[in-house]
Design a protein around this motif. Structure first.
Motif, PDB file in Angstrom:
ATOM      1  N   PRO A 269       1.224  -1.194  -0.167  1.00 30.62           N
ATOM      2  CA  PRO A 269       0.156   0.057  -0.090  1.00 30.62           C
ATOM      3  C   PRO A 269       1.053   1.418  -0.422  1.00 30.62           C
ATOM      4  O   PRO A 269       0.182   2.810  -0.072  1.00 30.62           O
ATOM      5  CB  PRO A 269      -0.567   0.590   1.133  1.00 30.62           C
ATOM      6  N   ALA A 326       3.023   9.638   4.806  1.00 32.03           N
ATOM      7  CA  ALA A 326       1.532   8.830   4.511  1.00 32.03           C
ATOM      8  C   ALA A 326       0.260   9.611   3.966  1.00 32.03           C
ATOM      9  O   ALA A 326       0.282  10.585   4.605  1.00 32.03           O
ATOM     10  CB  ALA A 326       1.228   7.982   5.457  1.00 32.03           C
ATOM     11  N   GLU A 327      -0.297   9.224   3.020  1.00 34.12           N
ATOM     12  CA  GLU A 327      -1.908  10.608   2.596  1.00 34.12           C
ATOM     13  C   GLU A 327      -2.405   9.376   2.850  1.00 34.12           C
ATOM     14  O   GLU A 327      -3.596   9.971   2.989  1.00 34.12           O
ATOM     15  CB  GLU A 327      -1.763  10.595   1.323  1.00 34.12           C
ATOM     16  N   THR A 328      -2.904   7.738   2.908  1.00 35.58           N
ATOM     17  CA  THR A 328      -3.636   7.443   4.323  1.00 35.58           C
ATOM     18  C   THR A 328      -3.973   6.505   5.256  1.00 35.58           C
ATOM     19  O   THR A 328      -2.553   6.484   5.152  1.00 35.58           O
ATOM     20  CB  THR A 328      -4.515   7.189   2.851  1.00 35.58           C
ATOM     21  N   SER A 329      -5.268   6.259   5.568  1.00 38.84           N
ATOM     22  CA  SER A 329      -4.879   5.091   7.097  1.00 38.84           C
ATOM     23  C   SER A 329      -4.323   4.451   6.734  1.00 38.84           C
ATOM     24  O   SER A 329      -3.544   3.616   6.897  1.00 38.84           O
ATOM     25  CB  SER A 329      -6.182   5.310   8.005  1.00 38.84           C
ATOM     26  N   ALA A 330      -4.692   3.763   5.255  1.00 39.44           N
ATOM     27  CA  ALA A 330      -3.897   2.336   4.558  1.00 39.44           C
ATOM     28  C   ALA A 330      -2.606   2.438   4.755  1.00 39.44           C
ATOM     29  O   ALA A 330      -1.176   1.253   4.821  1.00 39.44           O
ATOM     30  CB  ALA A 330      -4.895   2.062   3.740  1.00 39.44           C
ATOM     31  N   GLN A 331      -1.997   3.590   4.235  1.00 36.64           N
ATOM     32  CA  GLN A 331      -0.591   3.304   3.739  1.00 36.64           C
ATOM     33  C   GLN A 331      -0.081   3.576   5.504  1.00 36.64           C
ATOM     34  O   GLN A 331       1.041   3.503   5.379  1.00 36.64           O
ATOM     35  CB  GLN A 331      -0.332   4.893   3.404  1.00 36.64           C
ATOM     36  N   GLU A 332      -0.712   4.475   6.351  1.00 41.57           N
ATOM     37  CA  GLU A 332      -0.737   4.481   7.799  1.00 41.57           C
ATOM     38  C   GLU A 332       0.092   3.141   8.277  1.00 41.57           C
ATOM     39  O   GLU A 332       0.981   3.078   9.004  1.00 41.57           O
ATOM     40  CB  GLU A 332      -1.046   5.553   9.256  1.00 41.57           C
ATOM     41  N   ARG A 333      -0.837   2.602   8.074  1.00 40.68           N
ATOM     42  CA  ARG A 333      -1.473   0.987   8.222  1.00 40.68           C
ATOM     43  C   ARG A 333      -0.230   0.194   7.790  1.00 40.68           C
ATOM     44  O   ARG A 333       0.752  -0.693   8.367  1.00 40.68           O
ATOM     45  CB  ARG A 333      -2.706   0.310   8.056  1.00 40.68           C
TER      46      ARG A 333
END
Ligand code: FES
Ligand SMILES: [Fe+2]
Length: 415
Positions: A269, A326-333
């Motif tokens: 991701p 990180a631009e999305t929470s998926a990227q954070e995860r």
């Protein structure tokens, strides 16, 4: 400085990898490395010499530009062995000082980080500007001839490269850029200024800092120490190494073809750093920045692993992952997953280090024979001795033999 494109550089490394796979002995003319005395890891006088001649006189990574978001943002830093303070001025310049009040030496700043308009010592309220000048002394009338213009905070060298902030207590040190040499150019495609930290881990290890550093300078150990992790990814037989001036080095270890395929079929991701040569996906290019920074690079980001000596037999290991924001929470995860995957690999390395320190301290191992694949370790030790100078006792010295094998060309790599 010559400017070469990434592809030329990557092709040169690929040719080196092919050479490493094909050889059936170390290259013609490469010496058998002299033995490394184990007293270097245990002797308190050697450690004291390292503290004064090395750690206080070398560039050390102290943070990132964005850790100092605006004027007045400060952090303390004590890893060189002295209490330092980094602060961004009203002119936006990042400066470092000893965190030492010029009245009676109290720390000017007590918090690890924060933001302030002025730096006010909490002992008697002497107050300094963000540029270190002494601005205010309470009860000034009682000091007689005090020359406040000569009571500024003592400055420390602080320079940045592509977002990375370094400090050096030695006023006479070469510039950060000169000291980085070819490493700076080779890191330029990573666009450090656009990277962000995605998490930090820390571990205190009961071993001398060089036992820890040595463990990250070769891939000879991956089949046995990391049989189910790194070994599934990297084929150590093709590791291509470069030794640079000032003790820095590079090691590019090819991935197994199946591992490259596996990684391609499992899309991450996380966004890749744009513009990197495919070599970054086909291999693990790792760098060592003397004395204590190791980074195994990857296309989405990478950890900076730092080794900070606490005492002769204790080291704080600290690693932070950097990558595009990180631009999305998926990227954070995705980042948290990456950090979690790295933890067991580090534990595999750590499990070995305390027992190794006990062994060298027992006297059971007088010296260490290093092989060709372990030459980056010898390179580190040679540079340590150059820094420590003639006071290193003869019985603890390593004989310098690797300089003829240095890569000295400084190429600016266009990404
Ligand atoms: S020691 Fe800082 S004001 Fe006295
Ligand atoms: Fe390892």
């Amino acid at each position: 400085m010559t400017r070469i494109d990434q592809k030329t550089w990557a092709d040169r490394i690929r040719a080196r990898i092919d050479f490493e796979f094909a050889r059936d002995a170390p290259p013609e003319g490469f010496p058998s490395l002299p033995l490394v005395p184990t007293g270097r890891y245990t002797d308190p006088d050697f450690y004291a010499l390292e503290r004064s001649r090395l750690w206080k006189r070398t560039w050390l990574l102290a943070g990132r530009e964005e850790d100092f978001a605006g004027p007045g943002h400060f952090r303390t830093f004590d890893r060189s062995g002295s209490p330092l303070l980094l602060v961004r001025g009203e002119d936006d310049v990042l400066r470092a000082f000893y965190n030492t009040c010029q009245h009676r030496g109290a720390p000017v700043v007590r918090e690890a980080c924060g933001a302030a308009k002025r730096l006010r010592c909490q002992y008697h309220s002497w107050t300094y500007g963000l540029d270190g000048r002494l601005l205010h002394v309470p009860d000034r009338r009682d000091f007689g001839e005090l020359d406040t213009s000569r009571r500024a905070l003592a400055p420390v060298r602080c320079e940045t490269y592509d977002g990375w902030v370094f400090v050096n207590e030695a006023a006479s040190a070469p510039s950060l850029r000169d000291w980085l040499g070819p490493v700076a150019a080779e890191w330029s495609p990573l666009r450090g200024a656009g990277l962000r930290a995605h998490g930090t881990r820390r571990k205190r290890v009961p071993a001398n800092w060089k036992i820890v550093a040595d463990a990250f300078l070769e891939t000879y150990h991956v089949r046995t120490i990391h049989p189910h992790s790194v070994s599934k990814l990297l084929d150590h037989r093709g590791a291509a190494m470069g030794l640079f001036p000032n003790g820095h080095s590079r090691m590019v270890t090819p991935k197994w073809p199946e591992a490259i395929e596996r990684q391609r079929s499992l899309p991450s991701p996380l966004p890749e750093i744009p513009g990197l040569d495919p070599l970054f996906a086909e291999t693990n290019p790792a760098y060592s920045l003397f004395p204590n920074l190791i980074t195994p690079l990857d296309t989405v980001g990478f950890p900076f692993i730092l080794f900070w000596p606490v005492d002769v037999a204790t080291t704080d290991v600290e690693w932070t992952f950097y990558g595009p924001p990180a631009e999305t929470s998926a990227q954070e995860r995705g980042w948290q997953t990456l950090l979690a995957l790295f933890d067991p690999v580090m534990e595999e390395d750590f499990a070995n280090l305390g027992p190794m320190q006990e062994s060298v301290a027992s006297g059971a191992l007088e010296s260490i024979p290093l092989n060709y694949q372990e030459r980056r370790i010898y390179h580190l030790h040679e540079e340590i001795d150059r820094r420590l100078g003639p006071d290193v006792p003869e019985a603890l010295r390593v004989e310098p033999v690797l300089e003829p094998f240095w890569e000295t060309e400084s190429a600016d790599i266009a990404g």
